[in-house]
Design a protein around this motif. Sequence first.
Motif, short mmCIF file in Angstrom:
data_model
loop_
_atom_site.label_atom_id
_atom_site.label_comp_id
_atom_site.label_asym_id
_atom_site.label_seq_id
_atom_site.Cartn_x
_atom_site.Cartn_y
_atom_site.Cartn_z
N SER A 77 0.74 -1.20 -0.12
CA SER A 77 0.01 -0.11 -0.20
C SER A 77 0.83 1.12 0.15
O SER A 77 1.72 1.43 0.99
N VAL A 80 -2.06 5.42 3.50
CA VAL A 80 -3.03 4.94 4.69
C VAL A 80 -4.25 5.30 3.96
O VAL A 80 -4.43 6.42 3.48
N ALA A 112 -8.21 8.06 0.38
CA ALA A 112 -7.57 8.70 1.37
C ALA A 112 -8.03 10.14 1.26
O ALA A 112 -7.88 10.70 0.16
N GLN A 136 -11.74 -2.35 4.00
CA GLN A 136 -10.81 -2.73 4.85
C GLN A 136 -9.90 -1.55 5.13
O GLN A 136 -9.29 -1.20 4.14
N PRO A 137 -9.73 -1.01 6.30
CA PRO A 137 -8.69 0.18 6.36
C PRO A 137 -7.23 -0.73 6.01
O PRO A 137 -7.21 -1.70 6.53
N VAL A 138 -6.35 0.35 5.48
CA VAL A 138 -4.98 -0.45 5.20
C VAL A 138 -3.84 0.76 5.74
O VAL A 138 -4.20 1.96 5.86
N GLU A 139 -2.86 0.34 6.17
CA GLU A 139 -1.48 1.16 6.35
C GLU A 139 -0.47 1.28 5.20
O GLU A 139 -0.62 0.30 4.49
N PHE A 140 0.22 2.26 5.23
CA PHE A 140 1.21 2.38 4.42
C PHE A 140 2.22 1.21 4.54
O PHE A 140 2.65 0.94 5.80
N GLU A 142 1.32 -1.88 3.80
CA GLU A 142 0.87 -3.23 4.21
C GLU A 142 0.75 -3.94 2.87
O GLU A 142 0.56 -3.29 1.99
#
Length: 148
Positions: A77, A80, A112, A136-140, A142
Amino acid sequence: MLVDKDAIRALADILTETGLTEIEISEADSRIRVARNVSVVQAAAPAPAAAAPAAPAAPAPVAAPVDPAKHPGMVPSPMVGVAYLTPDPASPPFAVEGQPVAAGQTIMLIEAMKTFNQIKAPRAGTLTKFLVESGQPVEFGEALAIIE
């Protein structure tokens, strides 16, 4: 029995670097085993595992869990946000697991700050697995998907 703290730390570092869940070394009459993320069922198994029959069973579970972040075809990803596999709820997905994708093909969106950003396939290949679900939330950094 003396505990070699440096050896334990070195083994723990190897676990972190390789993504393994356990590692064991034996020298003469000493043995050091370091494990992480072990459930109670797995922790109970090594107690009778001093016998030789349990030793061949131990490598199989270690080889099974592969850290997707370490996979060479992992698509990370870039930000975020919230991942979406379709352009809207009524549309088909951008890509389907098991299907080929072209380099530069959009495989999902990440929202975002109210902006939808296209996530494109970095290489051509087969999309073997999505590692996130739509919404689904994702992080940098991921792992989003695997392209082989």
